[in-house]
Each structure stands twice: as structure tokens, then as C-alpha cells.
Design a protein around this motif. Structure first.
Motif, short mmCIF file in Angstrom:
data_model
loop_
_atom_site.label_atom_id
_atom_site.label_comp_id
_atom_site.label_asym_id
_atom_site.label_seq_id
_atom_site.Cartn_x
_atom_site.Cartn_y
_atom_site.Cartn_z
N TYR A 2 66.36 45.12 30.82
CA TYR A 2 64.92 45.03 31.06
C TYR A 2 64.19 44.79 29.73
N LEU B 252 71.82 51.49 42.11
CA LEU B 252 70.55 51.85 42.74
C LEU B 252 70.68 52.14 44.23
N MET C 136 67.54 56.04 41.08
CA MET C 136 68.19 56.48 39.85
C MET C 136 67.50 57.69 39.23
N SER D 56 60.99 51.73 41.78
CA SER D 56 61.72 52.55 40.79
C SER D 56 62.55 53.64 41.44
N PHE E 291 63.73 48.77 46.48
CA PHE E 291 64.23 49.84 45.60
C PHE E 291 63.81 49.61 44.16
N SER F 236 59.26 54.41 31.47
CA SER F 236 59.76 55.34 32.49
C SER F 236 61.29 55.36 32.51
N LEU F 237 61.88 54.20 32.24
CA LEU F 237 63.35 54.14 32.20
C LEU F 237 63.86 54.92 30.98
N ASN G 65 57.47 43.30 40.13
CA ASN G 65 56.32 42.83 40.90
C ASN G 65 55.83 41.46 40.44
N CYS H 120 64.31 58.14 38.54
CA CYS H 120 63.13 57.90 37.73
C CYS H 120 61.97 58.75 38.29
N SER I 35 55.32 52.93 36.35
CA SER I 35 56.77 52.78 36.43
C SER I 35 57.13 51.77 37.52
N ALA I 36 56.50 51.94 38.66
CA ALA I 36 56.82 51.08 39.81
C ALA I 36 56.38 49.64 39.57
N SER J 94 56.83 50.22 32.72
CA SER J 94 58.10 50.48 33.40
C SER J 94 59.19 50.83 32.40
N1 TRP Z 1 59.98 49.26 39.11
C1 TRP Z 1 60.02 48.50 37.89
C2 TRP Z 1 59.71 47.06 38.22
O1 TRP Z 1 59.29 46.74 39.29
C3 TRP Z 1 61.31 48.64 37.15
C4 TRP Z 1 61.81 50.03 37.05
C5 TRP Z 1 61.30 51.05 36.32
C6 TRP Z 1 62.88 50.56 37.77
N2 TRP Z 1 61.99 52.18 36.57
C7 TRP Z 1 62.96 51.92 37.46
C8 TRP Z 1 63.75 50.00 38.69
C9 TRP Z 1 63.91 52.73 38.06
C10 TRP Z 1 64.71 50.82 39.27
C11 TRP Z 1 64.79 52.17 38.98
O2 TRP Z 1 59.84 46.20 37.38
#
Ligand code: TRP
Length: 453
Positions: free
Chosen positions: A108, A392, A236, A233, A229, A327-328, A31, A238, A25-26, A324
Motif C-alpha cells: 500500500y 482478509l 485483519m 478495512s 472487505f 491505520s495499517l 475507494n 484493523c 481507515s476505510a 488508511s
Molecule cells: N480500507 C482501505 C482502502 O480502502 C485500506 C485499508 C486500511 C485496509 N486498513 C485496512 C484494507 C485493513 C484491509 C484491512 O484503501
């Protein structure tokens, strides 16, 4: 309210599976796509240092707070806040999170579609015939403004996310991440070897790691915090949702540390792939958002083994986006399963399709709807801005305040210390101090600076 007994919810099969899924997810477009160009635009190493401070002082405490809320309640964000302070205004933090998940995935998914398209285009070699970033940029521009092709890949990306989340937590998300995350790491290491062995690679490393503090100002810090943030992730729910599928046996603090380090390491290593390659090929890194889609194709065109390298790179980008995206999607799906009592299948299909539909105007914001602007910004820009810059940070700050002051760090400690004794002094005190004072104040200042510049 359907609560913990809902057998549609699911659980993680193993601790490693959970860590890979949360890292998945992260680790995402944040990245691989955003981080390098933000570093490129904001002075290289100095920005990286500030980013690291944000990650450890602000990101880490909030991630632990989110995992704790999730495991304590075994519910989606709305249910989590509501079950700890029933029928209070705090449930609103959960609603904000679910809304943010909906909005973020809607745009996204558009960018996720671009990554899918570039996997195909790098295989066929059509992104590998450019003499300059300008040429590659025109090709990219033509693709993202094409109504049919861009929408096709957008739909494909959403379809893949839907088909994974349909299979549930253990059989879907965890299984996918078990395969995809090790692949991602392997690809990244291969790319790093290629990049660092190019003639002139060191110039890129120097740019990346030597700090230029003259480029640092208040705005840089805002960008670094926002990126922290987004990349972790946070803000929100997640990680509340992913934490809700954890059993009481798992160690929350060490899981948090693994996920944070993994995410940060990948972002840093991606820089080690991109900057050496860009400099070795005599190009400039400060290209903004199109760095990955218009500078790298030129780099690959002239690099030995460039064709293979480009396929590996864009596949890595697509993998990062999928793990990711799911996870959303899962956050919004979990809300309908827990709070509305929907079966998973119904929730995934309806939510997935509605998010796709809402994302269509974002996808068209680079083509037929490019002139469709409100206050100078396209639909895509607005959705991104509302979710990333407002929901966020606000969500992160309110989550910290809720855990620090409303639910209380005492209750949080009890949950964290279930079946583990590694959270003793001084870590407990340190975390308590950060989550009650430092995190909300820091995010609050940054947020106000953004809203009232
Ligand atoms: N962290 C993911 C990224 O770096 C995107 C993402 C997935 C996200 N879940 C999230 C961002 C929840 C904010 C909140 O691309």
C-alpha cells in the motif's frame, strides 16, 4: 503480557474523532483508485448493486463484531483473541491479522508513494500534456519503473505515516483525521460539481448507474466481496485495534453504521466524479488499474480548469491513502506495544522501517524486478494476493465464527449494550443471525471458490 494498564496505548478524544479516524481507515485507495476501475471493468451499475449487498449483509456485521472485540478487550488483535480465549488456537486469528497488516502496508505504501508523486507532478503540470491515455500510460510506466524516484516517494509516504502514528492515538491519528477527512469531503464535492457540469457528463452517469446484468457471474461476486472487505478495512483486526481505544460510553452500533455509510458514500461519489469526466472527454473507462493514473491525466489535460482540478484530485487521493496507511501501521504497532511491552516510539520507528524495507521489492516490481517472477506473478502481486485474497477473507470468516460461536453473541451483546439501549430487538436478532450463519457461510463459499476455482 502487558494489558489494559499500558499507558502507551492512548484513547480517542471524542466520538467524532473516532468516527473520522475509522472512516479514514476505510476510505482509501480502495475507494478512489480501485473501486472506479473495478466498476468500469465489471459492468457498471449491476456491480454496484452487488457490492452494496456485500457491504450491508457481510461487511456491516463484521465491522460491528470487530469494534466489539476491540472495546471489550482494549487490546490489539492478538491480545484481543488471546484475552477472551487464553492460550487457544484462536489467538492465531490475531496473528494472521497483524501479519496481514504488515503485508498490506508494505505494498500500500508503494501506491501511496505514487499518489504523493502525482500531487507534485500535477502541481508542476508535468502530468498534463498528454493527448491520449497511451501517452499518459507511458509516462506513468516510466515513473513507477524508475528505481530512485519511485523509492523516494515510497519512503516519503511511509515517513508521513510514521510521523503521525508516533504522536499516538489522540494527538496523532485523530488529529490528522480531524483535518484530513473534512478536506477530503470538500475536495470531493468540488470535483463532483466540476465533473457533472461538463458537456456530455450524463453519458458517464448512465454507464455508472444503469445495470448491465449480463456482466455478472460468480467471479464478479467474488470481486465485489473482496472489495467490500478491503474497502471497509475488515478481516485483519484493523477495526479491533481502532475499537480498542474507545471508551465504554460510546455507541458501537451507530458508529458502525456511520463508518459503513460514509465509506460507501465516498466510493459512490468518486464514481460520480470519474465516470462523467471520462465520458465527457470521449474516453473509455475500462482501463483497469491505470484508470486513475493514465486516463484521468488526459481528462484533466483537456478539461477547463484542468490544472487546478488535477491538483485537487491527486491531493484527495494522497489524503485517502495516508489516513488508511496510518491505520495499517497502528495495528502492527499496537501489537508490539501491548504484547511485547515496547514504548510507542520504539514500536513505530522499528515497525515502520521494517515494513518500508519489506515493501522495497514490491516497489521495484514495476522496474528492475519486473522480470523477477514466481508462477507468473511479481513480488508485489504475490504480497497483494496473499494478503487481500487469502488472509482478509479467512480472517473475516474466522472473526465472525469466533464472535458468533466461540466467544458467543451473548457476550458480544453484553458489550454492545453497555451504556446504550439502541441495540434492542430486532437489530440484535438480525445481527446475531448474520454473524453466526450468513457471514461465515457466504465468505466461506467465496473463499473456497477462489482457492479451488
Ligand atoms: N480500507 C482501505 C482502502 O480502502 C485500506 C485499508 C486500511 C485496509 N486498513 C485496512 C484494507 C485493513 C484491509 C484491512 O484503501
Amino acid at each position: 503480557m502487558k494489558a489494559e494498564s499500558n499507558n502507551q496505548r492512548g484513547f480517542w478524544g471524542s466520538r467524532l474523532g473516532f468516527i473520522l479516524a475509522a472512516s479514514g481507515s476505510a476510505i482509501g485507495l480502495g475507494n478512489v483508485w480501485k473501486f472506479p476501475y473495478i466498476v468500469g471493468e465489471n459492468g457498471g451499475g449491476a456491480f454496484v448493486l452487488i457490492y452494496l449487498v456485500c457491504i450491508f449483509i457481510i461487511g456491516t456485521p463484521i465491522m460491528l463484531a470487530e469494534f466489539t472485540l476491540g472495546r471489550k478487550t482494549h487490546l490489539n488483535p492478538v491480545g484481543a483473541f488471546n484475552s477472551l480465549k487464553p492460550d487457544s488456537v484462536y489467538t492465531g486469528i490475531g496473528y494472521m491479522g497483524v501479519l496481514a497488516g504488515f503485508l498490506i502496508l508494505s505494498f500500500y505504501g508503494v501506491v501511496g508513494g505514487w499518489t504523493f508523486a502525482y500531487v507534485v507532478k500535477s502541481m508542476t503540470g508535468s502530468v498534463l500534456s498528454f493527448a491520449s491515455p497511451k501517452e499518459a500510460g507511458v509516462f506513468f510506466g516510466n515513473f513507477i519503473s524508475s528505481t530512485g524516484e519511485a523509492l523516494f516517494y515510497h519512503a516519503l509516504f511511509m515517513g508521513v505515516c510514521i510521523s503521525i502514528v508516533l504522536r499516538g492515538i489522540h494527538g496523532g491519528i485523530e488529529r490528522a483525521c480531524d483535518i484530513l477527512m473534512p478536506t477530503l469531503v470538500l475536495f470531493l464535492l468540488l470535483l463532483m460539481v466540476r465533473s457533472l457540469t461538463l458537456d456530455g457528463a450524463m453519458e458517464g452517469v448512465t454507464f455508472y448507474l444503469s445495470p448491465d446484468f449480463s456482466k455478472i457471474n460468480a467471479n464478479t461476486i467474488l470481486i465485489a466481496l473482496g472489495q467490500a472487505f478491503f474497502s471497509l478495512s475488515l478481516g485483519m483486526g484493523c477495526m479491533i485495534t481502532y475499537g480498542s481505544y474507545l471508551s465504554e460510553k460510546e455507541n458501537l452500533t451507530s458508529s458502525t453504521v456511520y463508518v459503513v455509510i460514509f465509506d460507501t458514500l465516498i466510493a459512490l461519489l468518486v464514481g460520480m466524479v470519474i465516470f462523467p469526466a471520462v465520458f465527457a472527454m470521449g474516453l473509455e473507462p475500462a482501463e483497469g488499474p491505470s484508470l486513475v493514473f493514465s486516463v484521468l491525466p488526459v481528462v484533466f489535460t483537456s478539461m477547463p480548469m484542468g490544472h487546478l482540478v488535477s491538483v485537487i484530485f491527486f491531493t484527495l487521493l494522497a489524503i485517502a491513502a495516508i489516513t488508511s496507511g496510518i491505520s495499517l501501521l497502528e495495528v502492527v504497532v499496537a501489537y508490539f506495544i501491548d504484547q511485547q511491552g515496547w514504548p510507542r516510539k520504539k514500536a513505530v520507528i522499528i515497525v515502520g522501517l521494517v515494513i518500508f524495507a519489506f515493501g522495497v521489492p514490491s516497489g521495484l516490481s514495476f522496474g528492475v524486478m519486473a522480470e523477477w517472477k514466481l508462477m507468473g506473478m511479481t513480488f508485489f502481486d504475490h504480497v497483494d494476493n496473499i494478503a487481500s485474497n487469502y488472509l482478509l477473507p479467512l480472517g473475516g470468516m474466522l472473526t465472525a465464527l469466533f464472535v458468533g460461536w466461540i466467544w458467543g453473541t451473548k457476550n458480544a451483546h453484553l458489550e454492545i449494550e453497555k451504556n446504550e439501549n439502541q441495540f434492542g430487538f430486532p437489530w440484535a436478532q438480525g445481527w446475531e443471525f448474520l454473524i453466526r450463519y450468513i457471514t461465515p457461510v457466504a465468505v466461506g463459499i467465496v473463499f473456497l471458490a477462489k482457492v479451488f476455482p
